[in-house]
Design an enzyme around this catalytic site. Structure first.
Site, PDB file in Angstrom:
ATOM      1  N   HIS A  40       0.549 -36.356 -50.009  1.00  0.00           N
ATOM      2  CA  HIS A  40       1.091 -37.203 -51.400  1.00  0.00           C
ATOM      3  C   HIS A  40       0.492 -38.611 -51.859  1.00  0.00           C
ATOM      4  CE1 HIS A  40       4.440 -34.261 -52.304  1.00  0.00           C
ATOM      5  NE2 HIS A  40       3.081 -33.419 -52.194  1.00  0.00           N
TER       6      HIS A  40
ATOM      7  N   GLY B   8      -4.577 -40.739  -2.702  1.00  0.00           N
ATOM      8  CA  GLY B   8      -4.900 -40.868  -1.166  1.00  0.00           C
ATOM      9  C   GLY B   8      -5.906 -41.096  -1.233  1.00  0.00           C
TER      10      GLY B   8
ATOM     11  N   LYS C 266      -5.728 -47.684   5.061  1.00  0.00           N
ATOM     12  CA  LYS C 266      -6.870 -48.252   4.949  1.00  0.00           C
ATOM     13  C   LYS C 266      -7.143 -49.452   6.019  1.00  0.00           C
ATOM     14  CE  LYS C 266      -5.310 -51.615   1.943  1.00  0.00           C
ATOM     15  NZ  LYS C 266      -5.216 -52.423   0.700  1.00  0.00           N
TER      16      LYS C 266
ATOM     17  N   ARG D 291      -5.028 -47.112 -12.978  1.00  0.00           N
ATOM     18  CA  ARG D 291      -4.163 -46.381 -12.211  1.00  0.00           C
ATOM     19  C   ARG D 291      -3.376 -45.695 -13.380  1.00  0.00           C
ATOM     20  NH1 ARG D 291      -4.823 -50.338  -7.766  1.00  0.00           N
ATOM     21  NH2 ARG D 291      -5.614 -49.065  -5.793  1.00  0.00           N
TER      22      ARG D 291
ATOM     23  N   PHE E 118     -12.913 -46.871  -9.052  1.00  0.00           N
ATOM     24  CA  PHE E 118     -12.394 -48.351  -8.724  1.00  0.00           C
ATOM     25  C   PHE E 118     -14.016 -49.165  -8.472  1.00  0.00           C
ATOM     26  CE2 PHE E 118      -8.755 -45.467  -8.741  1.00  0.00           C
ATOM     27  CZ  PHE E 118      -7.961 -45.944  -8.652  1.00  0.00           C
TER      28      PHE E 118
END
Length: 481
Positions: A153, A290, A393, A376, A358
């Protein structure tokens, strides 16, 4: 379970099937935009009615009312155009319903609205909308588009072309025939959900009738959501019962066009229904978070075999997996999904696996941390379930908890994902489990009660990896029932 809950579940299940197959389309009426602050048609035309010495409360044919105004002004509709500009050119924001629909993988929107809330919500969701409100636009394709928005319309930026009066409606099938053909085709090939639409528009009635006659008993099933008639303030019970009976007959009549109706007590319930649809869709995508420099009490080959086998099992259940290249985990996830796909003769695409590697170096003016944050958020936005495994890590010569995995947990939590930390793998996964336990998450309505015992086992340090794998697969099967 109440009758309404059963009907709602059936609707969500039906819509989910078409959504997953890219066959779901939306038809939006004025009711979708009303919560954003736009006035109703009757309120918009109230000054017009007063000018004609008519009572807007007694008028039901608003198209005719707009035509009367033009007739008395020698076909000049300047005032009508200005009313549209004044009321619909505000800085209104898309509603929750707009936002949910825009986030879902819906590629076709039809609307009789003139406002830009649908296009705006699609843009806000990071997608490209290809808007059509003129016939010549139908032959163009905007590059990279995610959704087509057919404004049958007209558009508020061109009020002089908007379909408003009886003259406009009577000539529509001639001037806008390509739109009629396009909508007819979509009604045949797609499943429509009508939201905020009253089915009083003569153009849609014409198109639905044509499709019904052409396809008779072979029409596609469509759905709509309407508010059940309730007694209004100052209304007699007899008048309320009359309107309720008329609604019953109208709903039965919609079945002729293959349109099933779900009645809600309040329009706010539509948001809940759309939210359930979004959750049901996202639940089919699992984010695996992980990272592991070491694997605690497990040998490296055991841990890698666990992640590989679990990913393979998840893919075999029909889930899509989203993941980054987490050290010590990411490659096993990829291998598991790929083996499932290739063993079954399929090829890799975004329907099975979404990867977000990454970047390690700064590119341009943005630092790596900012890019990682966007990565992320992007990864997690696809998913409805998040699995957390290991999470450590090497930093400055020692093994520490993965702060990136904890950030992924916070993002997933803020986005409302179902959180499943595999606490028995230790490190960040264990810390996440303890945080959720302390907050009462596993005993809240956010977490399915049938999964609580399995979560306890997943946090037990005596649980072996093979048992954990079986528990997780069982939990996902329960969620898919």
């Amino acid at each position: 379970m109440t009758k309404f809950e059963k009907e709602k579940r059936r609707l969500v299940t039906a819509l989910l099937k078409d959504l997953c197959e890219n066959n779901l389309a939306i038809f939006a009426g004025a009711g979708l935009s009303a919560p954003a602050g736009f006035v109703s048609w009757s309120k918009l035309l109230e000054p017009i009615a007063e000018e004609l010495d008519l009572d807007i409360k007694k008028e039901t044919d608003l198209v005719a009312l707009a035509q009367y105004h033009c007739n008395t002004n020698l076909a000049n509709r300047g005032k009508l155009n200005q009313l549209l500009i004044n009321e619909l050119s505000t800085n209104a924001r898309p509603t929750s319903n707009h936002q949910i629909l825009a986030r879902l993988p819906i590629s076709t929107f039809w609307t009789t609205n003139y406002d830009k809330l649908i296009e705006q919500s699609i843009s806000d969701a990071g997608k490209i909308a290809d808007t059509k409100f003129r016939t010549k636009q139908l032959s163009y394709t905007k590059p990279g588009r995610h959704a087509v928005v057919y404004k049958m319309h007209g558009d508020i930026d061109h009020p002089d072309e908007a379909i408003l009066t009886k003259d406009d409606y009577e000539s529509y099938h001639i001037k806008m025939q390509p739109f009629i053909s396009a909508l007819s085709g979509d009604l045949v090939s797609k499943t429509f959900l009508f939201v905020g639409f009253s089915f009083t528009d003569p153009n849609l009635d014409y198109i639905l009738s044509r499709v019904r006659i052409a396809y008779s008993n072979d029409q596609r099933q469509h759905y709509c959501i309407q508010r059940i008639v309730v007694q209004e303030e100052g209304e007699s019970q007899a008048d309320s019962e009359y309107r309720a009976r008329k609604q019953e007959l109208f709903i039965q009549d919609l079945l002729r066009f293959g349109i099933k109706t779900l009645l809600v007590d309040d329009y706010s319930e539509i948001t809940g229904i759309l939210g359930e649809l979004e959750w049901a869709y996202k639940r089919n995508t699992i984010f695996i978070s992980g990272a592991a420099h070491e694997y605690g009490r497990f040998e490296k080959f055991e841990a890698e075999s666990f992640t590989y086998s679990l990913s393979k099992d998840i893919a075999a259940q029909g889930f899509r997996i989203v993941s980054g290249f987490g050290i010590g985990v990411g490659s096993s996830v990829i291998t598991g999904v790929l083996e499932h796909l290739y063993m079954n003769g399929n090829r890799l695409d975004s329907d099975q696996l979404i990867l977000r590697p990454f970047p390690q170096n700064q590119v341009g003016t943005r630092n790596v941390a900012e890019v990682w944050a966007d990565y992320r958020n992007d990864m997690i936005s696809y998913a409805g379930i998040a699995l957390f495994v290991f999470g450590n890590k090497m930093q400055d010569g020692r093994v520490v908890i993965s702060d990136g995995m904890l950030r992924e947990f916070e993002i997933a939590k803020s986005k409302g994902l179902l959180l499943i930390p595999i606490g028995m793998t230790g490190y960040a996964a264990k810390e996440i489990f303890e945080k959720l336990t302390d907050s009462g998450y596993f005993h809240s309505t956010s977490f399915p009660h049938q999964l609580r015992k399995s979560m306890e086992a997943l946090s037990d340090e005596k649980t072996e990896l093979a048992q954990a794998r079986e528990l997780i697969v069982s939990m996902l099967k329960q969620l898919n029932r």
